[in-house]
Design a protein around this motif. Sequence first.
Motif, mmCIF file in Angstrom:
data_model
loop_
_atom_site.group_PDB
_atom_site.id
_atom_site.type_symbol
_atom_site.label_atom_id
_atom_site.label_comp_id
_atom_site.label_asym_id
_atom_site.label_seq_id
_atom_site.Cartn_x
_atom_site.Cartn_y
_atom_site.Cartn_z
ATOM 1 N N SER A 1 -100.526 -122.703 33.997
ATOM 2 C CA SER A 1 -101.178 -123.989 34.196
ATOM 3 C C SER A 1 -102.526 -123.858 34.896
ATOM 4 O O SER A 1 -103.317 -124.788 34.898
ATOM 5 C CB SER A 1 -100.261 -124.946 34.955
ATOM 6 O OG SER A 1 -99.893 -124.387 36.177
ATOM 7 N N TRP A 2 -102.808 -122.707 35.479
ATOM 8 C CA TRP A 2 -104.059 -122.574 36.230
ATOM 9 C C TRP A 2 -105.006 -121.542 35.636
ATOM 10 O O TRP A 2 -106.029 -121.220 36.236
ATOM 11 C CB TRP A 2 -103.762 -122.216 37.694
ATOM 12 C CG TRP A 2 -103.141 -123.358 38.419
ATOM 13 C CD1 TRP A 2 -101.828 -123.469 38.776
ATOM 14 C CD2 TRP A 2 -103.772 -124.571 38.837
ATOM 15 N NE1 TRP A 2 -101.613 -124.675 39.395
ATOM 16 C CE2 TRP A 2 -102.794 -125.376 39.446
ATOM 17 C CE3 TRP A 2 -105.086 -125.056 38.766
ATOM 18 C CZ2 TRP A 2 -103.071 -126.629 39.970
ATOM 19 C CZ3 TRP A 2 -105.357 -126.310 39.283
ATOM 20 C CH2 TRP A 2 -104.347 -127.080 39.879
ATOM 21 N N GLU B 1 -90.534 -125.481 36.941
ATOM 22 C CA GLU B 1 -89.907 -126.034 38.141
ATOM 23 C C GLU B 1 -88.752 -126.944 37.760
ATOM 24 O O GLU B 1 -87.731 -127.010 38.429
ATOM 25 C CB GLU B 1 -90.924 -126.848 38.944
ATOM 26 C CG GLU B 1 -91.798 -126.058 39.887
ATOM 27 C CD GLU B 1 -91.023 -125.207 40.865
ATOM 28 O OE1 GLU B 1 -90.158 -125.741 41.576
ATOM 29 O OE2 GLU B 1 -91.278 -123.992 40.902
ATOM 30 N N GLU B 2 -88.964 -127.651 36.673
ATOM 31 C CA GLU B 2 -87.965 -128.612 36.219
ATOM 32 C C GLU B 2 -86.641 -127.905 35.929
ATOM 33 O O GLU B 2 -85.568 -128.428 36.204
ATOM 34 C CB GLU B 2 -88.497 -129.312 34.964
ATOM 35 C CG GLU B 2 -87.738 -130.540 34.542
ATOM 36 C CD GLU B 2 -87.861 -131.671 35.530
ATOM 37 O OE1 GLU B 2 -88.718 -131.618 36.430
ATOM 38 O OE2 GLU B 2 -87.068 -132.620 35.405
ATOM 39 N N TYR C 1 -108.717 -121.719 35.617
ATOM 40 C CA TYR C 1 -109.416 -121.752 36.902
ATOM 41 C C TYR C 1 -109.509 -120.362 37.529
ATOM 42 O O TYR C 1 -110.013 -120.215 38.623
ATOM 43 C CB TYR C 1 -108.690 -122.687 37.874
ATOM 44 C CG TYR C 1 -108.799 -124.151 37.496
ATOM 45 C CD1 TYR C 1 -109.752 -124.962 38.102
ATOM 46 C CD2 TYR C 1 -107.968 -124.701 36.534
ATOM 47 C CE1 TYR C 1 -109.867 -126.291 37.751
ATOM 48 C CE2 TYR C 1 -108.078 -126.037 36.173
ATOM 49 C CZ TYR C 1 -109.028 -126.822 36.796
ATOM 50 O OH TYR C 1 -109.143 -128.137 36.447
ATOM 51 N N LYS D 1 -114.308 -121.884 38.938
ATOM 52 C CA LYS D 1 -115.240 -123.004 38.902
ATOM 53 C C LYS D 1 -116.006 -123.190 40.202
ATOM 54 O O LYS D 1 -116.791 -124.120 40.337
ATOM 55 C CB LYS D 1 -114.490 -124.285 38.540
ATOM 56 C CG LYS D 1 -113.640 -124.063 37.295
ATOM 57 C CD LYS D 1 -113.356 -125.299 36.512
ATOM 58 C CE LYS D 1 -112.671 -124.884 35.212
ATOM 59 N NZ LYS D 1 -112.379 -125.949 34.311
ATOM 60 N N LYS E 1 -103.217 -129.340 43.173
ATOM 61 C CA LYS E 1 -103.692 -130.219 42.110
ATOM 62 C C LYS E 1 -104.719 -131.214 42.636
ATOM 63 O O LYS E 1 -105.750 -131.449 42.007
ATOM 64 C CB LYS E 1 -102.485 -130.976 41.535
ATOM 65 C CG LYS E 1 -102.499 -131.083 40.052
ATOM 66 C CD LYS E 1 -101.225 -131.735 39.581
ATOM 67 C CE LYS E 1 -100.303 -130.736 38.947
ATOM 68 N NZ LYS E 1 -99.080 -131.357 38.452
ATOM 69 N N SER E 2 -104.461 -131.784 43.799
ATOM 70 C CA SER E 2 -105.430 -132.757 44.294
ATOM 71 C C SER E 2 -106.624 -132.075 44.947
ATOM 72 O O SER E 2 -107.748 -132.567 44.851
ATOM 73 C CB SER E 2 -104.774 -133.770 45.231
ATOM 74 O OG SER E 2 -103.830 -133.170 46.051
ATOM 75 N N SER F 1 -98.615 -129.671 44.186
ATOM 76 C CA SER F 1 -99.229 -130.992 44.233
ATOM 77 C C SER F 1 -100.477 -130.986 45.111
ATOM 78 O O SER F 1 -101.474 -131.639 44.795
ATOM 79 C CB SER F 1 -98.230 -132.038 44.708
ATOM 80 O OG SER F 1 -97.667 -131.672 45.924
ATOM 81 N N LYS G 1 -95.542 -125.347 24.070
ATOM 82 C CA LYS G 1 -95.852 -126.036 22.818
ATOM 83 C C LYS G 1 -97.280 -125.795 22.388
ATOM 84 O O LYS G 1 -98.168 -125.764 23.203
ATOM 85 C CB LYS G 1 -95.621 -127.541 22.969
ATOM 86 C CG LYS G 1 -94.703 -128.045 21.867
ATOM 87 C CD LYS G 1 -94.642 -129.550 21.822
ATOM 88 C CE LYS G 1 -94.320 -130.190 23.135
ATOM 89 N NZ LYS G 1 -93.725 -131.457 23.158
ATOM 90 N N MET H 1 -118.380 -150.551 59.725
ATOM 91 C CA MET H 1 -118.266 -149.948 58.398
ATOM 92 C C MET H 1 -118.871 -148.562 58.366
ATOM 93 O O MET H 1 -118.314 -147.621 57.831
ATOM 94 C CB MET H 1 -118.959 -150.815 57.356
ATOM 95 C CG MET H 1 -118.085 -151.929 56.898
ATOM 96 S SD MET H 1 -118.519 -152.443 55.267
ATOM 97 C CE MET H 1 -118.629 -150.941 54.382
ATOM 98 N N MET I 1 -107.978 -129.285 43.996
ATOM 99 C CA MET I 1 -108.813 -128.727 42.940
ATOM 100 C C MET I 1 -109.728 -129.776 42.316
ATOM 101 O O MET I 1 -110.747 -129.451 41.719
ATOM 102 C CB MET I 1 -107.941 -128.110 41.850
ATOM 103 C CG MET I 1 -107.534 -126.698 42.150
ATOM 104 S SD MET I 1 -108.953 -125.636 42.314
ATOM 105 C CE MET I 1 -108.231 -124.050 42.024
ATOM 106 N N ALA I 2 -109.333 -131.041 42.437
ATOM 107 C CA ALA I 2 -110.137 -132.101 41.836
ATOM 108 C C ALA I 2 -111.322 -132.468 42.719
ATOM 109 O O ALA I 2 -112.188 -133.229 42.319
ATOM 110 C CB ALA I 2 -109.262 -133.321 41.585
ATOM 111 N N GLU J 1 -86.892 -126.374 28.245
ATOM 112 C CA GLU J 1 -88.061 -126.297 29.117
ATOM 113 C C GLU J 1 -89.049 -125.252 28.608
ATOM 114 O O GLU J 1 -90.261 -125.432 28.707
ATOM 115 C CB GLU J 1 -87.638 -125.960 30.547
ATOM 116 C CG GLU J 1 -87.151 -127.156 31.338
ATOM 117 C CD GLU J 1 -88.206 -128.245 31.444
ATOM 118 O OE1 GLU J 1 -89.365 -127.918 31.722
ATOM 119 O OE2 GLU J 1 -87.867 -129.415 31.233
ATOM 120 N N SER K 1 -84.398 -129.614 50.011
ATOM 121 C CA SER K 1 -85.491 -128.915 49.329
ATOM 122 C C SER K 1 -86.079 -127.781 50.164
ATOM 123 O O SER K 1 -86.766 -126.915 49.637
ATOM 124 C CB SER K 1 -86.587 -129.899 48.945
ATOM 125 O OG SER K 1 -87.109 -130.490 50.106
#
Lengths: 280, 448
Positions: free
Chosen positions: B109-110, B408-409, B113, B335, B87-88, B84, B448, B18, B90-91, B442, B209
């Motif tokens: 969105s950023w 992106e959508e 930061y 941060k 996003k992970s 993506s 919003k 372990m 940064m956490a 979009e 892609s």
Amino acid sequence: MQKSIKKYFPIFALPTLVAFTIGFLVPFIMGIYLSFCKFTTVTDAKFVGISNYLKIFTDKTFIHALWYTALFTIVSVVLINVLAFAIAMLLTKGISGTNVFRTVFFMPNLIGGIVLGYTWQLLLNGILAHFQKTLTYSSTYGFWGLVILMCWQQIGYMMIIYIAGIQNIPGELIEAAKIDGATSGQILKNVTIPMVMPSITICTFLTLTNGFKLFDQNLALTNGEPSNMSELLALNIFNTFYGRTGWEGVGQAKAVIFFILVAIIAVIQMRLTRDKEVQQ
Amino acid sequence: MKRKLVSLMLVAAMAVSMLAGCGNSNGKTSNSGGKKDASSEGTVYFLNFKPEQADQWKELAEKYTDETGVPVTVETAASGTYESTLKSEMAKDEAPTLFQVNGPVGLASWKDYCYDLKDSDLYSQLKSDDFALKSDDGQVLGIAYVIETYGIIYNKALVADYCALDGAKISDASEINSFDKLKEVADDMQARKDELGINGAFTSAGMDSSSDWRFKTHLANLPIYYEYKADGIESTDAIKGTYLDNYKNIWDLYITDSTIEPTMLSSATGEDAAAEFAMGEAVFYQNGTWAYNDIKDNEVDDDDMGMLPIYIGVDGEENQGLCTGSENYWCVNKKASEEDIKATLDFINWVMTSDEGCEFVRDELQFVTPFKSMDDYLPENPLVKAANEYVDDGKESVAWCFTTMPSEEWKNGVGSALLEYAQGTGNWDAVKTAFVDGWASEYAAANK
């Protein structure tokens, strides 16, 4: 013996318990909390109530993924179990080379989902290329590609479980049936199937949940193309979370709904098949 | 007694395994161990966007560490997974100190930061504020670190071969100065592909892609650019799709005069297209200056690489140049700890102003940058040279309006519709819907 089990219980159980808490319980509770939040990174969330859940149903891809997954699960559960049972019956007849066959059929299970997905993508695209099509041409191709892949991977595993079940049937039961003049069809229906009901319960449970929470293979084989039309639920959740800015919470809410759904289906299925099990 | 011993040993073995499992978790290998003690100076963690330059950035980081002792970690997100991964990452506790956004939409969105770079040395080197991303209250949140150009890369040798044929539509590549001419030539090349020894005029317009961004983003930029230009605006909440017919024309050309059947597009990758061009199997290849690394040192000599503007049949396009802009903006993580921020600012400044950094950027990364300090360091990339020739000739560069695409959508919606239209499983109206209606919905969802 009893005493030493008691004494060492914490030592043996604790690591697993800790791992379970860190790896499962904490993320699970955090996940539920996050489904009520708006956030960009998971450590930095703002509570927004149930608006994420309301947004789910404005998302057409989720509804599509739901039906697509349901259909896929039904088809794969039926095919995998029927084929696995048939092969198990064949391989308990005592034909020569049984062990070789069992090993060969079981092998696909040892390969990881992503690898399988890419391998089959190449194989199937290679075949479809003769018709100037590819796997991502339409969601029907992706659907059957995925079914073939899953059958190939899972039949061997289910077959092993069925073989164990069939071998456990006492020889005298079948002998008695034969003496009573039962045909092989009647033996199958009235002796073999009722006797392997526990195996059927396990296998349907496994294939059902596997089908519902399938992710790797879907990602590797088609990645939801074209237009998210071959996207199963798990991949849909993943894409919502990571693919759409501002929709992280919605992805999380979808995951919670997904969990409830899989749990309900699994419980119902267990109840239904367990009723049919017979005690020896 | 014996049993007790066995169980004790089992417990011990389990505990050891372990611990061993836990011990490996400090996975990321930073290039520490430089000359000076770096513990008080902070560290740099750069999350790189460009997979084609993953190794080069690592090398540059090592150089910096050797020189200053400041550990620099470079991680690269796989193609198409930057958001993506960011996003992970940064956490985490050790979040990237240096990351990038792709323009105003990505910044949205950023922005929480992003450290204000107004007082940074690098910002003072910037040639124009056009290359900075600013917030409404004037903070400098992102700085473009590379200017790129795209168009239709073409194989000069093959065009010359074509011109030598009987009844060729042109006698020199420079005669291609409008969509009609381009189409005439491409159609003729496609019809006589066996004579030319090619598989098609254009490389496969793959919609995998790894390649679909060339069309759903870069090609879609042209109708948006012309619409903005006609309306005199720089962004919009509802696109009208004035030039969608032109978009259709160029897309039709790409999929008809191609190396593969349209039904095969969905699985064709970016590597496929690059390989087709590099091996001389196709004449035209829509991509940008960054593609040089993928196509060099093969069948096509550097001298044989040229670039054409993407003509879509708009009036006055004879004067159109290539598409030039940036979607790579450096942001410093607000941060992160103060030392780390300082270390990061020093690092990016070193990269773009020190001799060693500049040389590396020129020779290895082959960036054209918007910094004054880099003026004397222009890369030896034939595509960059071709791009500069257009500017010198006074052609009007096409701006990168695609950074204003709502999400992106939206791009994915347009991409899917394009693919279905190409395959014959959908029609052009679906593209229009995705383009026009998708934009409005979009945009509304994102703001919003």
